[in-house]
Design a protein around this motif. Structure first.
Motif, PDB file in Angstrom:
ATOM      1  N   SER A 200       0.760  -1.427  -0.026  1.00 27.77           N
ATOM      2  CA  SER A 200       0.011   0.078  -0.130  1.00 27.77           C
ATOM      3  C   SER A 200       0.674   1.400  -0.012  1.00 27.77           C
ATOM      4  CB  SER A 200      -0.844   0.027   1.195  1.00 27.77           C
ATOM      5  OG  SER A 200      -1.790  -1.239   1.191  1.00 27.77           O
ATOM      6  N   PHE A 201       1.961   1.209   0.652  1.00 28.22           N
ATOM      7  CA  PHE A 201       2.836   2.350   0.906  1.00 28.22           C
ATOM      8  C   PHE A 201       3.263   2.788  -0.563  1.00 28.22           C
ATOM      9  CE2 PHE A 201       7.101   4.297   2.385  1.00 28.22           C
ATOM     10  CZ  PHE A 201       6.372   5.761   2.194  1.00 28.22           C
ATOM     11  N   SER A 202       4.012   1.563  -1.170  1.00 29.00           N
ATOM     12  CA  SER A 202       4.493   1.925  -2.493  1.00 29.00           C
ATOM     13  C   SER A 202       3.261   2.315  -3.672  1.00 29.00           C
ATOM     14  CB  SER A 202       5.074   0.357  -3.223  1.00 29.00           C
ATOM     15  OG  SER A 202       5.387   0.528  -4.365  1.00 29.00           O
ATOM     16  N   ALA A 203       2.183   1.751  -3.378  1.00 26.98           N
ATOM     17  CA  ALA A 203       0.911   2.134  -4.370  1.00 26.98           C
ATOM     18  C   ALA A 203       0.709   3.640  -3.985  1.00 26.98           C
ATOM     19  CB  ALA A 203      -0.319   1.342  -4.013  1.00 26.98           C
ATOM     20  N   ASN A 204       0.616   4.080  -2.882  1.00 28.21           N
ATOM     21  CA  ASN A 204       0.384   5.534  -2.482  1.00 28.21           C
ATOM     22  C   ASN A 204       1.487   6.254  -3.099  1.00 28.21           C
ATOM     23  OD1 ASN A 204      -2.179   5.359  -0.919  1.00 28.21           O
ATOM     24  ND2 ASN A 204      -1.165   4.555   0.613  1.00 28.21           N
ATOM     25  N   GLN A 205       2.677   6.031  -3.028  1.00 33.50           N
ATOM     26  CA  GLN A 205       3.726   6.848  -3.486  1.00 33.50           C
ATOM     27  C   GLN A 205       3.627   6.898  -5.096  1.00 33.50           C
ATOM     28  OE1 GLN A 205       7.862   6.312  -1.836  1.00 33.50           O
ATOM     29  NE2 GLN A 205       6.808   4.347  -1.053  1.00 33.50           N
ATOM     30  N   HIS A 206       3.268   5.897  -5.724  1.00 31.32           N
ATOM     31  CA  HIS A 206       3.308   5.938  -7.249  1.00 31.32           C
ATOM     32  C   HIS A 206       1.748   6.995  -7.684  1.00 31.32           C
ATOM     33  CE1 HIS A 206       5.959   2.512  -7.223  1.00 31.32           C
ATOM     34  NE2 HIS A 206       6.412   3.207  -8.074  1.00 31.32           N
ATOM     35  N   ALA A 207       0.775   6.656  -6.653  1.00 37.65           N
ATOM     36  CA  ALA A 207      -0.543   7.424  -6.992  1.00 37.65           C
ATOM     37  C   ALA A 207      -0.139   8.973  -6.654  1.00 37.65           C
ATOM     38  CB  ALA A 207      -1.476   6.913  -6.051  1.00 37.65           C
ATOM     39  N   LEU A 208       0.762   9.105  -5.795  1.00 41.37           N
ATOM     40  CA  LEU A 208       1.047  10.576  -5.663  1.00 41.37           C
ATOM     41  C   LEU A 208       1.760  11.256  -6.764  1.00 41.37           C
ATOM     42  CD1 LEU A 208       1.787  13.263  -3.929  1.00 41.37           C
ATOM     43  CD2 LEU A 208       3.989  11.854  -3.224  1.00 41.37           C
TER      44      LEU A 208
ATOM     45  N   TYR B 286       3.251  21.979   2.893  1.00 45.27           N
ATOM     46  CA  TYR B 286       2.379  20.564   3.189  1.00 45.27           C
ATOM     47  C   TYR B 286       3.061  19.541   3.797  1.00 45.27           C
ATOM     48  CZ  TYR B 286      -0.384  16.442   1.532  1.00 45.27           C
ATOM     49  OH  TYR B 286      -1.146  15.549   1.438  1.00 45.27           O
ATOM     50  N   SER B 287       2.219  18.760   4.691  1.00 43.78           N
ATOM     51  CA  SER B 287       2.592  17.772   5.488  1.00 43.78           C
ATOM     52  C   SER B 287       1.564  16.720   5.342  1.00 43.78           C
ATOM     53  CB  SER B 287       2.842  18.025   6.805  1.00 43.78           C
ATOM     54  OG  SER B 287       3.947  18.995   7.072  1.00 43.78           O
ATOM     55  N   SER B 288       1.863  15.563   5.071  1.00 41.58           N
ATOM     56  CA  SER B 288       0.980  14.315   4.966  1.00 41.58           C
ATOM     57  C   SER B 288       0.619  13.717   6.112  1.00 41.58           C
ATOM     58  CB  SER B 288       1.371  13.632   3.715  1.00 41.58           C
ATOM     59  OG  SER B 288       2.415  12.345   4.353  1.00 41.58           O
ATOM     60  N   TRP B 289      -0.553  13.150   6.019  1.00 41.48           N
ATOM     61  CA  TRP B 289      -0.973  12.280   7.194  1.00 41.48           C
ATOM     62  C   TRP B 289      -0.284  11.121   7.070  1.00 41.48           C
ATOM     63  CZ3 TRP B 289      -7.072  13.445   6.753  1.00 41.48           C
ATOM     64  CH2 TRP B 289      -7.216  14.880   7.485  1.00 41.48           C
ATOM     65  N   ARG B 290       0.110  10.164   8.053  1.00 44.43           N
ATOM     66  CA  ARG B 290       0.903   9.094   8.130  1.00 44.43           C
ATOM     67  C   ARG B 290       0.015   7.966   7.528  1.00 44.43           C
ATOM     68  NH1 ARG B 290       5.182   7.790  10.575  1.00 44.43           N
ATOM     69  NH2 ARG B 290       5.435   5.326  11.018  1.00 44.43           N
ATOM     70  N   HIS B 291      -1.278   8.252   7.538  1.00 49.69           N
ATOM     71  CA  HIS B 291      -2.174   6.889   6.750  1.00 49.69           C
ATOM     72  C   HIS B 291      -1.770   6.704   5.389  1.00 49.69           C
ATOM     73  CE1 HIS B 291      -5.435   4.339   6.054  1.00 49.69           C
ATOM     74  NE2 HIS B 291      -5.724   5.212   5.115  1.00 49.69           N
ATOM     75  N   HIS B 292      -1.492   7.835   4.680  1.00 54.39           N
ATOM     76  CA  HIS B 292      -0.995   7.545   3.321  1.00 54.39           C
ATOM     77  C   HIS B 292       0.309   7.561   2.977  1.00 54.39           C
ATOM     78  CE1 HIS B 292      -5.360   9.060   3.045  1.00 54.39           C
ATOM     79  NE2 HIS B 292      -5.277   8.049   2.261  1.00 54.39           N
ATOM     80  N   LEU B 293       1.016   8.650   3.175  1.00 54.50           N
ATOM     81  CA  LEU B 293       2.374   8.876   2.959  1.00 54.50           C
ATOM     82  C   LEU B 293       3.382   8.842   3.977  1.00 54.50           C
ATOM     83  CD1 LEU B 293       1.735  11.262   0.018  1.00 54.50           C
ATOM     84  CD2 LEU B 293       2.309   8.816  -0.159  1.00 54.50           C
ATOM     85  N   ARG B 294       3.088   8.404   5.038  1.00 51.88           N
ATOM     86  CA  ARG B 294       3.785   8.280   6.313  1.00 51.88           C
ATOM     87  C   ARG B 294       4.090   9.885   6.686  1.00 51.88           C
ATOM     88  NH1 ARG B 294       7.456   2.834   5.357  1.00 51.88           N
ATOM     89  NH2 ARG B 294       5.837   1.523   5.155  1.00 51.88           N
TER      90      ARG B 294
END
Length: 379
Positions: free
Chosen positions: A207-215, A356-364
């Motif tokens: 999921s973390f890898s997928a979120n980074q690519h989605a970003l 911008y600071s992300s929430w840990r749930h998606h991008l730590r």
């Protein structure tokens, strides 16, 4: 060196450490595109069997040309104790040394002055305690298991994660930041993502890898749309007609802004899926050759000192990276794979603003840094 054996520090070692620290204090660049280009060309020749005697000639920080032979039967001074995330699978890889690692030279046994000045070292994966894939000479298993899903199944799971990201409050805040900084959007010419990780791992996806690519894909869309608006409808129509690609799922995405991705851990299935999504996959170190002042660079939890490399090469328009925690950064961060440095910290403090600071749930603990002169720029 035995686990509890204390290293004897010689005057030569002390002088070397002082010199590395002095170079850092003076702002000497450890990484240059010229040297990275030379290494990339030699890697290409090695892979095709055209590198004479499998010998690399790599420049060190003193301007000396150091000869390195890639041969598992030949001894090496290097001890690569980082966790293996699949980035050393199979063939040769590049070992990047942070300023802290160089100054402490704990990755060398025995100490060799000429090689100690190397910021980048080509290596072969080893399991004999030198250049190995684990700490203290022990072999460490590859963390990410080989995928068992088909490309279609991985793509479907990625789309679920991507839709979740694009519907999140985190992404909504990111869009607000970018829309408020149109000069940034319209001046960016590319996105370069490093070490986002394998999508497919075992029976599922990361999921973390997928979120980074989605970003990366969402930034590509935001920037492409902003550039299209800037150049007007008539000019855009022709450009977009050439650049629109039909994606699975029935929607079109403008791809006027290229999105490069570099991660030695990518497997064939990852490359296949990511290329289908619009990424241009590049081999290490060619992603670094794409970094320039007009790029957006992404690296969240790399296993190599990417921030030190990136800020030696350019001043990207924006950088999305992990929060710079004090306990894993600075001069004492000799065991951190991606530490900051006095030079990098000064650049970030003086030339960039966290917007911008992300929430840990998606991008730590990801944070977006935008170059200040872009924030102040007016159209």
């Amino acid at each position: 060196m035995a686990q509890n054996q204390e290293r004897v520090v010689t005057p030569e070692m002390e002088t070397f450490t002082s010199d590395i620290q002095e170079k850092q204090a003076k702002g000497v660049k450890f990484y240059t595109k010229e040297n990275i280009q030379r290494i990339a060309e030699q890697l290409d020749k090695y892979k095709t069997g055209d590198l004479a005697d499998d010998k690399f000639k790599v420049p060190n920080l003193k301007g000396e040309e150091v000869e390195i032979t890639l041969d598992l039967d030949e001894p090496t001074v290097w001890v690569d104790s980082r966790c293996d995330h699949g980035d050393r699978r199979g063939g040769p890889y590049l070992y990047y040394r942070s300023a802290q690692a160089m100054a402490e030279y704990l990755d060398m046994e025995p100490f060799n002055l000429q090689q100690a000045y190397l910021p980048i070292v080509p290596l072969l994966p080893r399991t004999n305690g030198h250049g190995c894939c684990g700490r203290k000479g022990k072999k460490r298993a590859v963390i990410n298991p080989d995928p068992t899903l088909s490309a279609m199944e991985v793509n479907q799971e990625f789309n679920v994660v991507r839709q979740r990201w694009e519907g999140s409050d985190s992404f909504a805040r990111l869009k607000t930041v970018f829309k408020a900084n149109k000069p940034l959007l319209t001046n960016v010419t590319k996105i370069v993502a490093f070490a986002c990780g394998q999508l497919a791992t075992g029976p599922g996806i990361c999921s973390f890898s997928a979120n980074q690519h989605a970003l990366a894909l969402s930034l590509q869309t935001l920037i492409s749309k902003a550039k299209a608006t800037k150049f007007g409808f008539s000019g855009v129509l022709q450009t977009v007609q050439k650049s629109l690609k039909r994606k699975k799922g029935g929607h079109c995405t403008p791809t006027t802004v290229p999105c490069f991705a570099q991660d030695p851990a990518y497997m064939t299935i990852d490359k296949q899926i990511l290329e289908g999504l619009g990424f241009t996959i590049v081999d290490d170190p060619r992603g670094f050759l794409e970094v320039d002042d007009d790029s957006v660079v992404i690296f969240l939890t790399p296993n190599t000192p990417i921030q030190q490399v990136v800020f030696d090469l350019a001043r990207p328009a924006a950088v999305f990276q992990e929060w710079l925690r004090a306990d894993v950064n600075g001069p004492e961060a000799k065991y951190c794979p991606n530490p900051t440095s006095a030079r990098v910290q000064k650049i970030l403090d003086n030339e960039y603003t966290i917007v911008y600071s992300s929430w840990r749930h998606h991008l730590r603990d990801g944070e977006l840094y935008i170059r200040k002169n872009l924030l102040n720029k007016r159209e």
